[in-house]
Design an enzyme around this catalytic site. Structure first.
Site, PDB file in Angstrom:
ATOM      1  CG  HIS A   1      43.239  51.894  42.710  1.00  0.00           C
ATOM      2  ND1 HIS A   1      43.265  50.751  41.971  1.00  0.00           N
ATOM      3  CD2 HIS A   1      44.507  52.124  43.078  1.00  0.00           C
ATOM      4  CE1 HIS A   1      44.479  50.291  41.887  1.00  0.00           C
ATOM      5  NE2 HIS A   1      45.263  51.112  42.549  1.00  0.00           N
TER       6      HIS A   1
HETATM    7  C1  T46 Z   1      48.437  50.298  42.480  1.00  0.00           C
HETATM    8  C2  T46 Z   1      48.721  49.734  41.139  1.00  0.00           C
HETATM    9  C3  T46 Z   1      49.989  50.257  40.545  1.00  0.00           C
HETATM   10  C4  T46 Z   1      46.478  41.682  46.904  1.00  0.00           C
HETATM   11  O1  T46 Z   1      45.928  40.672  47.401  1.00  0.00           O
HETATM   12  N1  T46 Z   1      47.616  42.171  47.469  1.00  0.00           N
HETATM   13  C5  T46 Z   1      48.271  43.241  46.952  1.00  0.00           C
HETATM   14  O2  T46 Z   1      49.333  43.647  47.496  1.00  0.00           O
HETATM   15  C6  T46 Z   1      47.726  43.885  45.800  1.00  0.00           C
HETATM   16  C7  T46 Z   1      48.419  45.096  45.191  1.00  0.00           C
HETATM   17  C8  T46 Z   1      46.578  43.387  45.263  1.00  0.00           C
HETATM   18  N2  T46 Z   1      45.966  42.301  45.805  1.00  0.00           N
HETATM   19  C9  T46 Z   1      44.758  41.775  45.178  1.00  0.00           C
HETATM   20  C10 T46 Z   1      43.553  42.697  45.162  1.00  0.00           C
HETATM   21  C11 T46 Z   1      42.809  42.271  43.907  1.00  0.00           C
HETATM   22  O3  T46 Z   1      41.988  41.176  44.210  1.00  0.00           O
HETATM   23  O4  T46 Z   1      45.065  41.505  43.801  1.00  0.00           O
HETATM   24  C12 T46 Z   1      43.938  41.783  42.988  1.00  0.00           C
HETATM   25  C13 T46 Z   1      44.301  42.783  41.896  1.00  0.00           C
HETATM   26  O5  T46 Z   1      44.550  44.060  42.528  1.00  0.00           O
HETATM   27  P1  T46 Z   1      44.131  45.468  41.847  1.00  0.00           P
HETATM   28  O6  T46 Z   1      42.902  45.255  41.042  1.00  0.00           O
HETATM   29  O7  T46 Z   1      44.096  46.494  42.917  1.00  0.00           O
HETATM   30  O8  T46 Z   1      45.361  45.690  40.854  1.00  0.00           O
HETATM   31  P2  T46 Z   1      45.704  46.994  40.006  1.00  0.00           P
HETATM   32  O9  T46 Z   1      46.684  46.584  38.978  1.00  0.00           O
HETATM   33  O10 T46 Z   1      44.475  47.690  39.554  1.00  0.00           O
HETATM   34  O11 T46 Z   1      46.416  47.997  41.063  1.00  0.00           O
HETATM   35  C14 T46 Z   1      47.628  47.644  41.705  1.00  0.00           C
HETATM   36  C15 T46 Z   1      47.580  48.032  43.188  1.00  0.00           C
HETATM   37  O12 T46 Z   1      46.424  47.467  43.791  1.00  0.00           O
HETATM   38  C16 T46 Z   1      47.567  49.517  43.396  1.00  0.00           C
HETATM   39  O13 T46 Z   1      47.847  49.822  44.750  1.00  0.00           O
HETATM   40  O14 T46 Z   1      48.769  51.434  42.759  1.00  0.00           O
HETATM   41  O15 T46 Z   1      48.734  48.306  41.081  1.00  0.00           O
END
Ligand code: T46
Length: 138
Positions: A50
């Site tokens: 993303h």
């Molecule tokens: C990024 C990379 C480095 C939350 O509820 N609060 C939060 O602050 C974050 C970051 C995520 N979430 C929830 C959203 C999803 O349900 O946690 C779950 C996993 O998040 P995501 O799939 O977005 O995780 P990554 O590892 O793909 O990405 C994250 C960050 O979202 C993103 O901003 O830059 O780490």
């Protein structure tokens, strides 16, 4: 593309090392949120996929190692993170993917804004369209 690696000023001595982070001295934004990622089975999984409309972040691999691909329609860079005294700044409108996590990797992230799902481009084609519509087509 606005991403770069930088060093924190680690206070090193024979009893170990300490890194203190405060903004704006060590981070170019006010820190509104901190989260960390661990326990990734990197043989199976790649995370991220993303870009953010407005969010800026600093990624710090505080334990173990991992790689981060940052990408726009014009260029891409792969950073290797393996040291707790290095930060990777990632600005807005940059696609990212994290991969090759070591089993013990812990990725600490400092973010400029609170969590907002509306700030994400989770489809590359949406990101690409927005990237060019913001005047990045020269
Ligand atoms: C990024 C990379 C480095 C939350 O509820 N609060 C939060 O602050 C974050 C970051 C995520 N979430 C929830 C959203 C999803 O349900 O946690 C779950 C996993 O998040 P995501 O799939 O977005 O995780 P990554 O590892 O793909 O990405 C994250 C960050 O979202 C993103 O901003 O830059 O780490």
């Amino acid at each position: 593309m606005h991403s770069h690696l930088f060093n924190f000023d680690a206070k090193k001595s024979e009893i170990g090392s300490l890194v203190a982070i405060q903004s704006p001295e060590s981070i170019p934004f006010d820190i509104q949120r901190v989260y960390y990622i661990y326990g990734v089975d990197s043989k199976k999984y790649r995370r991220g996929f993303h870009a953010h409309r407005d969010l800026e972040q600093v990624l710090i691999c505080v334990k173990g190692s991992l790689k981060v691909l940052v990408k726009t329609p014009k260029e891409e860079i792969i950073y290797s993170l393996s040291s707790p005294d290095k930060g990777l700044f990632i600005g807005k409108m940059i696609w990212r993917e994290m991969f090759e996590f070591s089993k013990d990797a812990v990725l600490l992230v400092l973010a400029s804004k609170k969590y907002d799902e509306g700030d994400y481009y989770r489809e590359y084609s949406d990101f690409e369209n927005a990237f060019f519509s913001k005047g990045n087509n020269l």
